[in-house]
Design a protein around this motif. Structure first.
Motif, PDB file in Angstrom:
ATOM      1  N   SER A 119      -7.774   7.803 -13.938  1.00  0.00           N
ATOM      2  CA  SER A 119      -8.140   6.522 -14.465  1.00  0.00           C
ATOM      3  C   SER A 119      -9.369   6.203 -14.954  1.00  0.00           C
ATOM      4  O   SER A 119     -10.336   6.646 -14.204  1.00  0.00           O
ATOM      5  CB  SER A 119      -7.772   5.271 -13.624  1.00  0.00           C
ATOM      6  OG  SER A 119      -8.102   4.013 -14.195  1.00  0.00           O
ATOM      7  N   ASN A 120      -9.609   5.599 -16.265  1.00  0.00           N
ATOM      8  CA  ASN A 120     -11.040   5.296 -16.652  1.00  0.00           C
ATOM      9  C   ASN A 120     -11.454   4.109 -16.182  1.00  0.00           C
ATOM     10  O   ASN A 120     -12.662   3.500 -16.669  1.00  0.00           O
ATOM     11  CB  ASN A 120     -11.416   5.590 -18.012  1.00  0.00           C
ATOM     12  CG  ASN A 120     -10.416   4.751 -18.994  1.00  0.00           C
ATOM     13  OD1 ASN A 120      -9.674   3.980 -18.582  1.00  0.00           O
ATOM     14  ND2 ASN A 120     -10.561   5.020 -20.308  1.00  0.00           N
ATOM     15  N   ARG A 121     -10.482   3.263 -15.519  1.00  0.00           N
ATOM     16  CA  ARG A 121     -10.858   1.937 -15.086  1.00  0.00           C
ATOM     17  C   ARG A 121     -10.958   1.611 -13.585  1.00  0.00           C
ATOM     18  O   ARG A 121     -11.295   0.666 -13.127  1.00  0.00           O
ATOM     19  CB  ARG A 121      -9.389   0.997 -15.631  1.00  0.00           C
ATOM     20  CG  ARG A 121      -9.122   0.843 -17.116  1.00  0.00           C
ATOM     21  CD  ARG A 121      -8.415  -0.266 -17.277  1.00  0.00           C
ATOM     22  NE  ARG A 121      -7.681   0.005 -18.639  1.00  0.00           N
ATOM     23  CZ  ARG A 121      -6.450  -0.619 -18.787  1.00  0.00           C
ATOM     24  NH1 ARG A 121      -6.080  -1.415 -18.090  1.00  0.00           N
ATOM     25  NH2 ARG A 121      -6.026  -0.366 -20.044  1.00  0.00           N
ATOM     26  N   ALA A 122     -10.527   2.805 -12.874  1.00  0.00           N
ATOM     27  CA  ALA A 122     -10.828   2.455 -11.570  1.00  0.00           C
ATOM     28  C   ALA A 122     -11.330   3.925 -10.794  1.00  0.00           C
ATOM     29  O   ALA A 122     -11.071   4.866 -11.468  1.00  0.00           O
ATOM     30  CB  ALA A 122      -9.230   2.158 -10.993  1.00  0.00           C
ATOM     31  N   GLU A 123     -12.101   3.727  -9.576  1.00  0.00           N
ATOM     32  CA  GLU A 123     -12.397   4.732  -8.868  1.00  0.00           C
ATOM     33  C   GLU A 123     -12.107   4.544  -7.629  1.00  0.00           C
ATOM     34  O   GLU A 123     -12.143   3.438  -6.830  1.00  0.00           O
ATOM     35  CB  GLU A 123     -14.113   4.844  -8.877  1.00  0.00           C
ATOM     36  CG  GLU A 123     -14.651   3.586  -8.157  1.00  0.00           C
ATOM     37  CD  GLU A 123     -16.106   3.905  -8.242  1.00  0.00           C
ATOM     38  OE1 GLU A 123     -16.697   5.152  -7.799  1.00  0.00           O
ATOM     39  OE2 GLU A 123     -16.810   2.741  -8.647  1.00  0.00           O
ATOM     40  N   LEU A 124     -11.646   5.716  -6.866  1.00  0.00           N
ATOM     41  CA  LEU A 124     -11.295   5.742  -5.337  1.00  0.00           C
ATOM     42  C   LEU A 124     -12.381   5.602  -4.519  1.00  0.00           C
ATOM     43  O   LEU A 124     -13.291   6.502  -4.616  1.00  0.00           O
ATOM     44  CB  LEU A 124     -10.266   7.041  -5.141  1.00  0.00           C
ATOM     45  CG  LEU A 124      -9.641   7.234  -3.646  1.00  0.00           C
ATOM     46  CD1 LEU A 124      -8.826   6.083  -3.591  1.00  0.00           C
ATOM     47  CD2 LEU A 124      -9.333   8.704  -3.689  1.00  0.00           C
ATOM     48  N   VAL A 125     -12.356   4.575  -3.776  1.00  0.00           N
ATOM     49  CA  VAL A 125     -13.373   4.464  -2.795  1.00  0.00           C
ATOM     50  C   VAL A 125     -12.869   4.558  -1.319  1.00  0.00           C
ATOM     51  O   VAL A 125     -13.869   4.852  -0.452  1.00  0.00           O
ATOM     52  CB  VAL A 125     -14.071   3.133  -3.031  1.00  0.00           C
ATOM     53  CG1 VAL A 125     -14.851   3.129  -4.557  1.00  0.00           C
ATOM     54  CG2 VAL A 125     -13.192   1.835  -2.800  1.00  0.00           C
ATOM     55  N   ALA A 126     -11.657   4.645  -1.019  1.00  0.00           N
ATOM     56  CA  ALA A 126     -11.223   4.850   0.382  1.00  0.00           C
ATOM     57  C   ALA A 126      -9.995   5.030   0.282  1.00  0.00           C
ATOM     58  O   ALA A 126      -9.043   4.703  -0.720  1.00  0.00           O
ATOM     59  CB  ALA A 126     -11.598   3.430   1.277  1.00  0.00           C
ATOM     60  N   VAL A 127      -9.523   5.753   1.627  1.00  0.00           N
ATOM     61  CA  VAL A 127      -7.989   6.020   1.836  1.00  0.00           C
ATOM     62  C   VAL A 127      -7.768   5.514   3.235  1.00  0.00           C
ATOM     63  O   VAL A 127      -8.580   5.429   4.071  1.00  0.00           O
ATOM     64  CB  VAL A 127      -7.647   7.564   1.573  1.00  0.00           C
ATOM     65  CG1 VAL A 127      -7.886   7.709  -0.055  1.00  0.00           C
ATOM     66  CG2 VAL A 127      -8.483   8.116   2.167  1.00  0.00           C
ATOM     67  N   CYS A 128      -6.342   5.025   3.462  1.00  0.00           N
ATOM     68  CA  CYS A 128      -6.160   4.731   4.902  1.00  0.00           C
ATOM     69  C   CYS A 128      -4.594   5.433   5.023  1.00  0.00           C
ATOM     70  O   CYS A 128      -3.796   5.352   4.313  1.00  0.00           O
ATOM     71  CB  CYS A 128      -5.892   3.271   5.078  1.00  0.00           C
ATOM     72  SG  CYS A 128      -5.484   2.621   6.455  1.00  0.00           S
ATOM     73  N   ASP A 129      -4.467   5.851   6.497  1.00  0.00           N
ATOM     74  CA  ASP A 129      -3.220   6.470   7.032  1.00  0.00           C
ATOM     75  C   ASP A 129      -3.103   6.177   8.390  1.00  0.00           C
ATOM     76  O   ASP A 129      -4.287   6.600   9.050  1.00  0.00           O
ATOM     77  CB  ASP A 129      -2.737   7.707   6.306  1.00  0.00           C
ATOM     78  CG  ASP A 129      -1.506   7.935   6.617  1.00  0.00           C
ATOM     79  OD1 ASP A 129      -0.561   7.771   5.532  1.00  0.00           O
ATOM     80  OD2 ASP A 129      -0.818   8.336   7.729  1.00  0.00           O
ATOM     81  N   ARG A 130      -2.170   5.931   8.981  1.00  0.00           N
ATOM     82  CA  ARG A 130      -2.074   5.829  10.645  1.00  0.00           C
ATOM     83  C   ARG A 130      -2.064   7.104  11.283  1.00  0.00           C
ATOM     84  O   ARG A 130      -2.322   7.220  12.245  1.00  0.00           O
ATOM     85  CB  ARG A 130      -0.891   4.873  10.997  1.00  0.00           C
ATOM     86  CG  ARG A 130       0.330   5.658  10.861  1.00  0.00           C
ATOM     87  CD  ARG A 130       1.469   4.521  11.259  1.00  0.00           C
ATOM     88  NE  ARG A 130       2.687   5.206  11.108  1.00  0.00           N
ATOM     89  CZ  ARG A 130       3.846   4.578  11.279  1.00  0.00           C
ATOM     90  NH1 ARG A 130       3.888   3.450  11.852  1.00  0.00           N
ATOM     91  NH2 ARG A 130       5.084   5.370  11.189  1.00  0.00           N
ATOM     92  N   ASP A 131      -1.716   8.311  10.337  1.00  0.00           N
ATOM     93  CA  ASP A 131      -1.525   9.525  11.028  1.00  0.00           C
ATOM     94  C   ASP A 131      -2.869  10.173  10.793  1.00  0.00           C
ATOM     95  O   ASP A 131      -3.379  10.500   9.554  1.00  0.00           O
ATOM     96  CB  ASP A 131      -0.550  10.137  10.156  1.00  0.00           C
ATOM     97  CG  ASP A 131      -0.420  11.533  10.675  1.00  0.00           C
ATOM     98  OD1 ASP A 131      -1.145  11.943  11.912  1.00  0.00           O
ATOM     99  OD2 ASP A 131       0.117  12.419  10.145  1.00  0.00           O
TER     100      ASP A 131
END
Length: 151
Positions: A25-37
């Motif tokens: 995307s040119n509209r969004a940037e990934l800044v964090a991820v989350c997973d319980r594992d």
């Protein structure tokens, strides 16, 4: 201006569709991820070089993204959406991108709770495969996914 995005839940849907869509995307940037594992999380941290969390609340408090894509099992989705709403973070609940069909909007109803927009996410199929087409209430993003010949 790019919107700051996080993905909560790193299962097949997130890895195959959500993350590639955000990264392209040119509209969004990934800044964090989350997973319980922790093992699943660690693999994505090595790949994307963003902060990772095992609790959605910690991600929301520490990173304060503009929106998150919630890609968790149905039984866990409501609690995550509520955490987002309390903090005013837009959270389209993923019903998944189209798999050989025209785009469809998220299954989560639109509304407001605690100041955060809920739902109204959607997917659009294009030449490069499915991509995120809507993020509920985030300025600069379309409100609905196109369906068939467009809506």
């Amino acid at each position: 201006m790019k919107r700051r995005a996080a993905v909560i839940g790193l299962g097949h849907q997130a890895l195959e569709d959500h993350l590639p869509g955000l990264l392209a995307s040119n509209r969004a940037e990934l800044v964090a991820v989350c997973d319980r594992d922790p093992d699943t999380l660690r693999a994505q941290l090595d790949t994307h070089h963003v902060p990772g969390f095992t609790r959605a609340a910690d991600l929301l408090d520490d990173v304060a993204p503009d929106f998150v894509i919630v890609a968790v099992p149905h039984h866990a989705g409501r609690a995550v959406i509520e955490e987002c709403a309390v903090r005013g973070v837009h959270a389209p609940r993923s019903s998944g991108p189209p798999s050989g069909t025209a785009g469809r909007p998220s299954s989560t109803p639109r509304g407001r709770a605690g100041g955060g927009g809920i739902g109204d996410g959607g997917w659009e199929r294009g030449p490069g495969g499915p991509r995120l087409a809507a993020v509920g209430g985030v300025p600069g993003c379309p409100r609905r996914a196109r369906r068939g010949g467009g809506e």
